[in-house]
Design an enzyme around this catalytic site. Structure first.
Site, PDB file in Angstrom:
ATOM      1  N   HIS A 185      44.772  36.051  38.583  1.00 29.61           N
ATOM      2  CA  HIS A 185      43.591  36.532  39.318  1.00 29.61           C
ATOM      3  C   HIS A 185      43.146  37.877  38.739  1.00 29.61           C
ATOM      4  CE1 HIS A 185      41.934  39.340  42.257  1.00 29.61           C
ATOM      5  NE2 HIS A 185      41.300  38.335  42.798  1.00 29.61           N
ATOM      6  N   ASN A 186      44.093  38.779  38.564  1.00 25.54           N
ATOM      7  CA  ASN A 186      43.740  40.100  38.042  1.00 25.54           C
ATOM      8  C   ASN A 186      43.248  40.024  36.606  1.00 25.54           C
ATOM      9  OD1 ASN A 186      44.869  40.813  40.515  1.00 25.54           O
ATOM     10  ND2 ASN A 186      45.763  42.681  39.716  1.00 25.54           N
TER      11      ASN A 186
END
Ligand code: NBP
Length: 475
Positions: A185-186
């Site tokens: 996600h990051n």
């Protein structure tokens, strides 16, 4: 024992998560922090929350109903290990320890194994959305055992962000799966941010528009298929003027991007898994490049185009940039989901990729309408080999690819760096190529290292006797 859930670590994230938990019907929250002042300050500032404060790990354990459930929100790394060790001392088999910090997933795998050996459940849970998300509803990515999830699921569902009626939390998979998905996600967040930054730079340098004018363009884009939190906040940042100088804030901020390391983890992990996440990698490297002022000074006099190349049709150019941004974004997400799929295969996790897209629709930094399209693609085909090959995305790429090429050509000719735009386009062209020069690379490898090659017309591996008569032999 009065509390059904506890939080250890009451800095900004832990304090906000505690308040979020306390605000939900049926929860009584025990709170503990290594330094007692933080505990006292939180309890004093929020009498409405009905917190049960504890000033030792033993007191904390005694204040929790069984099975005890505690969420750790301390600094990632050694602080997390120290806190886990202390909780293991006072907890009992069947209890649940949740690490809600930004742990590196191999650490979570290691911790889960060690804690499980004591009979206590350990859950690594990625929590996205920053301070505001922790307070009002984050996107939560928990790993850990099915047994832990049965107790934890209802609690996490009650505090998560809600997207179209669904809480943004799902049991991602066992042990480190949650932190793995949070890491990717990051990484995707890095790519999304870099792509938006490149779009801004191209419009600014291609048209001479001011940051405030570009803010209006982003606000407009935010009403279409690019609608997302990151586009929305980009408009806000571009519209902001510096109080001291009256200049656009973006012009007085030092142009060196920081990083806390999750982008690098995503790329390192992808390299180890053999997954080309070139968009995320370029975004991570772009931050590194920006942060080497000595090298930038040394390169400042290297030649480039004599002057910025202006575009003739501004509106058409801006629309091209929008399409290039959308196409590159599809590539970045496609690559990120590939990494999750490869990670699941490597570590033995069963991860529902459509569910991941759905829990990212609210609460987290990459929240966007777009994620509904990803969820749809996996709903239509859970085993999709290539996200960008799904009909909706394939159509979008087909519509955007000419604009994308024009933008990369313009950027190159004008000397404007657009590493994420151009590498995403190269990835797109690489995957769709009928033949790749990988064949030549195999020939080179066979020449210097006898690494052998396969042929297009026969089974088996072959080697050419390069230093002999150059005939071919089966390997
Ligand atoms: P910090 O990452 O700044 O950590 C501070 C907390 O860690 C304090 O409660 C501190 O206790 C505690 N701590 C330390 Br430092 N060493 C400890 C030890 N040896 N034993 C026990 N406690 C110890 O807090 P944060 O910014 O609230 O973030 C918490 C977690 O959430 C981190 O893992 C972070 O990566 C993650 N996260 C943060 C964000 C964000 O936007 N900030 C977003 C998503 C995830 P003390 O008060 O006694 O010093």
């Amino acid at each position: 024992a009065a509390a059904n859930i506890g939080v250890v670590g009451l800095a900004v994230m832990g304090a906000n998560l505690s308040r979020n938990l306390a605000s939900r019907e049926g929860n009584t929250v025990a709170v503990f922090n290594r330094s007692p002042q933080r505990t006292e300050a939180l309890v004093a500032a929020h009498p409405e929350a009905g917190f049960v404060p504890a000033f030792s790990y033993a007191e904390f354990a005694a204040s929790l109903q069984k099975p005890r459930t505690a969420i750790i929100m301390v600094q990632a790394g050694a602080a997390t290990d120290a806190t886990i060790d202390a909780l293991v001392e006072v907890f009992e088999p069947g209890d649940i320890i949740v690490d809600g910090g930004n742990a590196y997933f191999p650490d979570t795998i290691r911790r889960e194994r060690a804690v499980r050996a004591t009979g206590i459940n350990f859950v690594g849970a990625g929590i996205s959305g920053g301070e505001e998300g922790a307070l009002n509803g984050p996107s939560i990515m928990p790993g850990g055992s099915d047994e832990a999830w049965r107790t934890l699921g209802p609690i996490l569902r009650s505090i998560a962000a809600v997207a179209e009626g669904e809480p943004c939390v799902t049991h991602v998979g066992h042990d480190g799966a949650g932190h793995f998905v949070k890491m990717v996600h990051n990484g995707i967040e890095y790519a999304d941010m870099q792509l938006i930054a490149e779009a801004y730079d191209l419009i600014r340098r291609g048209t001479g528009k001011s940051p405030a004018e570009i803010a209006d363009i982003f606000a407009e884009w935010n009403r279409g298929e690019l609608e997302s939190y990151l586009i929305e906040i980009t408009a806000e940042v571009l519209r902001q003027n510096d109080a001291a100088t009256g200049e656009p804030l973006v012009d007085v901020i030092l142009d060196q991007a920081g990083a806390k390391g999750t982008g690098a983890w995503t790329v390192q992990t992808a390299l180890a898994l053999g997954v080309p996440v070139s968009g995320i990698a370029e975004a991570t490297f772009a931050r590194s490049l920006s942060s080497h002022p000595e090298q930038r000074a040394a390169a400042a006099e290297l030649p480039g185009p004599a002057r910025a190349i202006a575009v003739d049709d501004e509106a058409a150019f801006i629309e091209d940039v929008r399409q290039a941004l959308y196409a590159s974004k599809i590539v970045a997400y496609s690559q990120g989901f590939d990494e999750i799929r490869a990670g699941a295969a490597e570590y033995g996790w069963t991860i529902d990729l459509g569910a991941i897209a759905r829990i990212w629709r609210a609460g987290c930094i990459i929240r966007a309408q777009f994620l509904n399209r990803i969820a749809d693609a996996y709903a239509a085909d859970a085993d999709l080999a290539l996200l960008m090959g799904a009909p909706y995305f394939a159509d979008a790429l087909a519509r955007g690819q000419e604009a994308w090429r024009r933008v990369v050509v313009h950027a190159t000719a004008a000397g404007i760096p657009a590493p994420a735009f151009s590498s995403s386009l190269a990835y797109y062209d690489g995957l769709r190529a009928e033949r790749l020069p990988a064949a030549l690379v195999q020939g080179q490898r066979d020449f210097f290292g006898a690494h052998t090659y396969r042929r297009i017309d026969r089974e088996g591996a072959f080697h050419t006797l390069w230093s002999g008569d150059r005939s071919e032999i089966p390997a």
